[in-house]
Design an enzyme around this catalytic site. Structure first.
Site, PDB file in Angstrom:
ATOM      1  N   LYS A   1       0.862  -1.189   0.000  1.00 33.72           N
ATOM      2  CA  LYS A   1       0.000   0.000   0.000  1.00 33.72           C
ATOM      3  C   LYS A   1       0.884   1.219   0.000  1.00 33.72           C
ATOM      4  CE  LYS A   1      -3.996   2.110   0.309  1.00 33.72           C
ATOM      5  NZ  LYS A   1      -3.614   2.878  -0.916  1.00 33.72           N
TER       6      LYS A   1
ATOM      7  N   LYS B   1       5.411   1.656  -2.941  1.00 35.84           N
ATOM      8  CA  LYS B   1       5.311   3.016  -3.482  1.00 35.84           C
ATOM      9  C   LYS B   1       5.608   2.978  -4.971  1.00 35.84           C
ATOM     10  CE  LYS B   1       4.797   7.322  -1.931  1.00 35.84           C
ATOM     11  NZ  LYS B   1       4.175   7.834  -0.707  1.00 35.84           N
TER      12      LYS B   1
ATOM     13  N   GLY C   1       5.386  24.459   2.260  1.00 38.67           N
ATOM     14  CA  GLY C   1       4.604  23.606   1.355  1.00 38.67           C
ATOM     15  C   GLY C   1       3.137  23.963   1.449  1.00 38.67           C
TER      16      GLY C   1
ATOM     17  N   ASN D   1      -1.603  20.604  -1.470  1.00 42.10           N
ATOM     18  CA  ASN D   1      -2.796  19.962  -0.922  1.00 42.10           C
ATOM     19  C   ASN D   1      -2.773  19.825   0.605  1.00 42.10           C
ATOM     20  OD1 ASN D   1      -5.230  18.741  -1.075  1.00 42.10           O
ATOM     21  ND2 ASN D   1      -4.431  16.741  -1.707  1.00 42.10           N
TER      22      ASN D   1
HETATM   23  N1  GLU Z   1       0.774   8.995  -0.480  1.00 42.89           N
HETATM   24  C1  GLU Z   1       0.254   8.969   0.851  1.00 42.89           C
HETATM   25  C2  GLU Z   1       1.343   8.664   1.844  1.00 42.89           C
HETATM   26  O1  GLU Z   1       2.509   8.896   1.606  1.00 42.89           O
HETATM   27  C3  GLU Z   1      -0.961   8.074   0.982  1.00 42.89           C
HETATM   28  C4  GLU Z   1      -0.754   6.642   0.660  1.00 42.89           C
HETATM   29  C5  GLU Z   1      -2.030   5.814   0.554  1.00 42.89           C
HETATM   30  O2  GLU Z   1      -3.117   6.323   0.830  1.00 42.89           O
HETATM   31  O3  GLU Z   1      -1.881   4.661   0.189  1.00 42.89           O
HETATM   32  O4  GLU Z   1       1.085   8.257   2.941  1.00 42.89           O
END
Ligand code: GLU
Length: 411
Positions: free
Chosen positions: A61, A97, A209, A212
């Site tokens: 994830k 990732k 930053g 979002n």
């Molecule tokens: N990109 C976000 C993070 O770095 C969310 C990852 C997700 O929801 O899987 O935590």
């Protein structure tokens, strides 16, 4: 510099601290699988990765980043942080990732769609609701998730909304997801103000930053009456000791302008912004912002890492010696992936859960997770950082799962 090698040092520190055996810690030193492809769009080629780092607790994830500076070293580090973040958050995921070395700000919609679909074509066999579940990250959003979902479903020949999170509502997303990272960061920042700053009156805030997550979090903190004295985006910052009018600044930014063009304040560089006198410094941009070069000049009392990896390993030590408390990324920005988990669970069961219920659940999880990290930190009476406390909790949960799976000896 090599971000991943830098981060392994943090893992070694935790291994020492908790007396973890070599064969156990070795499981976390390298990723399970590095997938690489070159996305060919017209006459251009964009390097792309999906890295599955660990799957002891569940499927991979983690988000997908589109950025001109993406590299394998960066994606692997981000995947490593996802493993720890998901474990600490107590959700049933390993970590992964993705990234494409590509600048979406210079692309039109047609190219953006082509890159997103090409990404799904390249990696669809590695993805899936029980395999590895992407989400948005820097410069990616619900629209990009839709194209990836659509292309994936075409390839596999069935619907599977749980293969990706951060989707638009119509494709199975949930409303809470868009500002979840900021909402979670806001909750732990409030805890830090209470516990570390002892509910000090007139808390000054600086935010690096204003994208979002940073923008939503600034709005929430300003709405509570905290004094936001400086914010910045990639082009520079704006500073006003008397406090910025955050609502007006958001309207200004949303009209397409850079924050340093805003008139009610003094324009400053990002480097100057980091060194301002403030109670809270929120880092919501990219990695490697506080290094050995500037750590000694930091004057904030508390730093909240809303971005992933904004402080390098050696800088952690300098900040610790200066008694600056860092709320680590794997805790501070975990609201995003926690809400991704709600979305994924809803997609899988087909059940629709009330937004209020999920909001409360996020709240509860963030406070509980903060409490576990803060308790451990206090237990060691300030001899470790909050990051070390968080890493220790996260690593222990993963290693327990690895033991149950029989990948390491149970005793
Ligand atoms: N990109 C976000 C993070 O770095 C969310 C990852 C997700 O929801 O899987 O935590």
């Amino acid at each position: 510099m090599n971000i991943f090698a830098d981060n392994l040092k943090r893992l070694e520190d935790v291994a020492k601290l908790d007396n973890i055996k070599e064969e156990e810690i070795a499981l976390l030193r390298e990723p399970v699988k590095v997938n690489y492809s070159e996305l060919a769009i017209g006459d251009k080629k964009y390097p792309a990765w999906r890295i599955l780092y660990n799957r002891a607790l569940g499927p991979g994830k983690g988000g997908i980043r589109f950025h001109p500076d993406v590299s394998e070293d960066e994606v692997q580090s981000l995947a490593f942080w996802m493993v720890l973040k998901n474990s600490l958050a107590d959700i049933p995921y390993g970590g992964a990732k993705g990234g494409v070395k590509f600048n979406p700000k210079e692309a039109d919609d047609k190219e953006l769609e082509a890159v997103s679909r090409a990404y799904a074509d390249a990696f669809y066999q590695e993805l899936g609701q029980d395999k590895d579940v992407p989400a948005p990250d820097v410069y990616t959003n619900g629209r990009i998730m839709s194209w990836i979902l659509d292309e994936f479903e075409k390839k596999v020949g069935h619907h599977e909304p749980g293969m990706i999170t951060g989707k638009p509502l119509e494709l199975g997303g949930i409303a809470l997801r868009s500002d979840a990272t900021a909402a979670g960061g806001y909750l732990v920042t409030k805890e830090a103000i209470k516990e570390i700053l002892q509910d000090k009156k007139e808390v000054k805030i600086v935010v690096q930053g204003f994208g979002n997550a940073g923008l939503f979090m600034t709005e929430k903190l300003a709405a509570d009456g905290y004094k936001v004295i400086a914010v910045s985006d990639s082009r520079g910052g704006i500073y006003n000791e008397a406090g910025l009018d955050v609502a007006a600044l958001v309207t200004f930014k949303n009209s397409g302008k850079a924050v340093n063009e805003y008139s009610a304040g003094r324009a400053i560089t990002n480097a100057e912004l980091l060194e301002l006198e403030t109670d809270i410094l929120v880092l919501a941009a990219l990695e490697n912002q506080i290094t050995v070069e500037n750590a000694d000049n930091i004057k904030a009392k508390v730093i909240v890492e809303l971005a992933n990896g904004p402080i390098v390993y050696e800088a952690d030590k300098i900040l610790f010696n200066k008694k600056i408390v860092v709320v680590p990324d794997i805790l501070a920005n975990s609201g995003g992936v926690i809400v991704s988990y709600f979305e994924w669970a809803q997609n899988r069961t087909g059940q629709i859960l009330a937004e209020d219920y999920l909001k409360n659940l996020l709240h509860k999880k963030m406070i509980v997770n903060w409490g576990r990290v803060y308790d451990k930190y206090k237990e060691r009476s300030g001899s470790i950082t909050l990051r070390q406390a968080a890493y220790s909790i996260a690593v222990q949960r993963i290693l327990k799962a690895e033991k149950y799976r029989g990948r390491v000896a149970a005793k």
